[in-house]
Design an enzyme around this catalytic site. Structure first.
Site, PDB file in Angstrom:
ATOM      1  N   HIS A 263       0.832  -1.205   0.000  1.00  0.00           N
ATOM      2  CA  HIS A 263       0.000   0.000   0.000  1.00  0.00           C
ATOM      3  C   HIS A 263       0.875   1.267   0.000  1.00  0.00           C
ATOM      4  O   HIS A 263       0.730   2.137  -0.861  1.00  0.00           O
ATOM      5  CB  HIS A 263      -0.912  -0.019   1.236  1.00  0.00           C
ATOM      6  CG  HIS A 263      -1.790   1.182   1.386  1.00  0.00           C
ATOM      7  ND1 HIS A 263      -3.100   1.205   0.991  1.00  0.00           N
ATOM      8  CD2 HIS A 263      -1.536   2.414   1.885  1.00  0.00           C
ATOM      9  CE1 HIS A 263      -3.622   2.394   1.248  1.00  0.00           C
ATOM     10  NE2 HIS A 263      -2.685   3.160   1.793  1.00  0.00           N
ATOM     11  N   GLU A 264       1.793   1.340   0.958  1.00  0.00           N
ATOM     12  CA  GLU A 264       2.639   2.541   1.056  1.00  0.00           C
ATOM     13  C   GLU A 264       3.541   2.655  -0.178  1.00  0.00           C
ATOM     14  O   GLU A 264       3.853   3.762  -0.613  1.00  0.00           O
ATOM     15  CB  GLU A 264       3.462   2.534   2.350  1.00  0.00           C
ATOM     16  CG  GLU A 264       2.645   2.513   3.646  1.00  0.00           C
ATOM     17  CD  GLU A 264       1.573   3.592   3.761  1.00  0.00           C
ATOM     18  OE1 GLU A 264       1.777   4.707   3.228  1.00  0.00           O
ATOM     19  OE2 GLU A 264       0.517   3.316   4.376  1.00  0.00           O
ATOM     20  N   HIS A 267       1.686   4.597  -2.707  1.00  0.00           N
ATOM     21  CA  HIS A 267       1.796   6.048  -2.471  1.00  0.00           C
ATOM     22  C   HIS A 267       3.150   6.556  -2.961  1.00  0.00           C
ATOM     23  O   HIS A 267       3.249   7.590  -3.621  1.00  0.00           O
ATOM     24  CB  HIS A 267       1.707   6.346  -0.969  1.00  0.00           C
ATOM     25  CG  HIS A 267       0.316   6.327  -0.410  1.00  0.00           C
ATOM     26  ND1 HIS A 267      -0.681   7.128  -0.880  1.00  0.00           N
ATOM     27  CD2 HIS A 267      -0.229   5.608   0.612  1.00  0.00           C
ATOM     28  CE1 HIS A 267      -1.793   6.905  -0.167  1.00  0.00           C
ATOM     29  NE2 HIS A 267      -1.535   5.978   0.733  1.00  0.00           N
ATOM     30  N   GLU A 293      -4.803   7.797  -2.616  1.00  0.00           N
ATOM     31  CA  GLU A 293      -5.338   6.519  -2.128  1.00  0.00           C
ATOM     32  C   GLU A 293      -5.703   5.607  -3.292  1.00  0.00           C
ATOM     33  O   GLU A 293      -5.659   4.389  -3.164  1.00  0.00           O
ATOM     34  CB  GLU A 293      -6.557   6.748  -1.235  1.00  0.00           C
ATOM     35  CG  GLU A 293      -6.200   7.167   0.181  1.00  0.00           C
ATOM     36  CD  GLU A 293      -5.256   6.208   0.901  1.00  0.00           C
ATOM     37  OE1 GLU A 293      -5.460   4.990   0.827  1.00  0.00           O
ATOM     38  OE2 GLU A 293      -4.302   6.683   1.530  1.00  0.00           O
TER      39      GLU A 293
HETATM   40 ZN    ZN Z   1      -2.891   5.253   2.171  1.00  0.00          ZN
END
Ligand code: ZN
Length: 502
Positions: A263-264, A267, A293
């Protein structure tokens, strides 16, 4: 070339430097700084915020911005975007008296510590008065900027997602509520039980870190331009396109750290894709929280929880954890990482129930900002909504209203971007599948083609385009949340063998 822009440049660099230093202190606070440092560092952060404020609201800067707006035609596209962002920033800051701005920065630097203690000790009472102050400041600041026909909450929402207001979000969350709440009930009533017990156990931290680094790199995180550290909650910090930092945390659920790293990384890949001519400027970040997101959740769910993703790499994971996963087939593993289980904690929620956690926060924020809801009533309202939408009820504030850091930081209007991002991502996915053999690429271990599509169509623009413009340019249509709902109904309908009915 505009002379005014040339003159503006050093002022912009100065403001940017204050901002970068502030962000670096915030990163440090959450990762390496000793626990006792908080209060003193909060003062430094307050001073840096004040310096940034003065640099941006300097009357000389305002004059130059006005001149640049007149010289528009001689500016490049990037310069025009930077001037536009600066003009917006000035408008936003100018209306707040400097004293109040500084007080608020100090309050929020302090309040995260108060929140952390309250959460640990399950003591909502100690946080409530601080939260009330934060809500009051936030409303006051929004009231300085509110335009005719706008609500206070609209002002806050617009800060995170331009062009999305209460009306749009009421419609979006209304659709989620109408279609996902009954669907979830069907799933939980289906009796289908997915075994995920092997994801919990004696997963050593060193091994999790090793495999986390492998997967970060596998999806495209560049360790020459980024670092990975440990914090209480995973997050990404962006200093510029040569220094993007992610964090994770480890516990005995191996999937928590694994998917938070992916997830990170999503980003981070967004920020690493910002071109050199935009980085370290006001237009040199992801365009909005929702678009951010959309990228992180795209990597985490649409890529990372996809069976095809695991075909080339499941063995690597098994080799790292032979005792825990050696005898678990890939199919069983993929089912386990997609298990739906209504739970109390947003950050641990599965892909399907995730946006219902966000729906609850949206409804509560609206009540706090628009209906003057008394903060003392929050724990009960929170618990009631969890029971209604997810069928689970928190037994205390720590696993209820105190679980997220956002409100202690003064971030109201942020939560909806998590759900919007998931919906943006599904809309991109729907389109990309027509354009490329998405699952085929994953099976071949070719993440690069997918990542390159995202870089060219989304990342490289920074703030040159809004999220709505990007959606339109990539998919040929405006924001359409039905793709997201259909994606969830189809994926989980199959997994749980239930009808997709709406
Ligand atoms: Zn996030």
């Amino acid at each position: 070339m505009s002379n005014a822009y040339e003159e503006l440049k050093p002022c912009l660099e100065q403001a940017q430097a204050f901002q970068t230093a502030k962000i670096l202190f915030e990163w440090d606070n959450e990762t390496l700084a000793p626990k006792e440092a908080k209060a003193n560092t909060a003062k430094v952060v307050g001073t840096l915020s004040g310096a940034y404020f003065c640099a941006v609201t300097d009357p000389k800067v305002k004059k130059l911005v006005e001149q640049c707006q007149k010289d528009r035609d001689s500016l490049t596209e990037a310069e025009r975007a930077i001037v536009r962002e600066l003009a917006e920033e000035i408008e936003k800051l100018e209306c707040i008296p400097p004293q109040q701005y500084r007080e608020f920065a100090e309050l929020t630097a302090r309040s995260t510590g108060i929140w952390a203690r309250a959460k640990k000790e399950n003591d909502f009472e100690s946080f409530a008065p601080v939260l009330k102050q934060i809500v009051d400041y936030t409303k006051k600041f929004a009231s300085y900027r509110v335009k005719k026909g706008q609500r206070l909450y609209d002002v806050m929402l617009d800060d995170y997602e331009k062009g999305f207001d209460v009306k749009t979000l009421d419609q979006f969350f209304g659709m989620l509520k109408d279609q996902l709440v009954p669907f979830l009930k069907k799933l939980t009533d289906s009796g289908e039980d997915i075994d995920s017990s092997f994801l919990t156990g004696d997963y050593r931290e060193e091994d999790q870190e090793k495999i986390g680094r492998f997967f970060a790199e596998y999806v495209g995180f560049d360790f020459d331009r980024g670092v990975m550290a440990v914090s209480a909650h995973p997050f990404t910090t962006n200093l510029h396109n040569k220094d993007v930092r992610i964090t994770t945390c480890y516990n005995d659920h191996v999937d928590d750290s694994l998917f938070s790293v992916i997830h990170e990384s999503g980003h981070a890949i967004y920020e690493l894709g910002i071109p050199d001519n935009l980085t370290q400027t006001l237009a040199g970040q992801g365009t909005s929280m929702g678009m951010h997101e959309s990228q992180s959740r795209f990597f985490e769910n649409i890529i990372g929880r996809n069976q095809a993703f695991w075909v080339p790499v499941y063995e690597t994971l098994q080799k790292q954890f032979p005792c825990q996963l050696g005898s678990v087939s890939m199919e069983r593993f993929v089912r386990a990482i997609n298990k739906v289980e209504p739970s109390l904690i947003r950050t641990q929620a599965d892909e399907l129930t995730y946006s219902l956690h966000v729906l609850i926060r949206y409804e509560i924020e609206k009540m706090l900002i628009e209906e003057d809801l008394d903060v003392e009533k929050l724990p009960k309202i929170w618990a009631d909504k969890y029971e209604e939408y997810l069928g689970v009820r928190p037994q205390n504030a720590s696993e209820g209203v105190l679980q997220d850091i956002h409100w202690s930081q003064g971030s109201f209007g942020y939560f909806p971007s998590y759900a919007l991002g998931s919906a943006f991502g599904a809309q991109f996915y729907h389109y990309m599948k027509k354009d490329m053999d998405f699952e085929g690429l994953l099976r071949k271990g070719d993440i690069k083609t997918i990542r390159e599509f995202l870089r060219v169509n989304i990342h490289q623009y920074g703030k040159l385009k809004t999220s709505r413009q990007i959606l339109k340019d990539v998919t040929g249509e405006d924001f359409n949340p039905q793709y997201y709902i259909d994606y969830l109904l189809e994926k989980y309908g199959k997994l749980y063998h239930v009808e997709m009915g709406k």
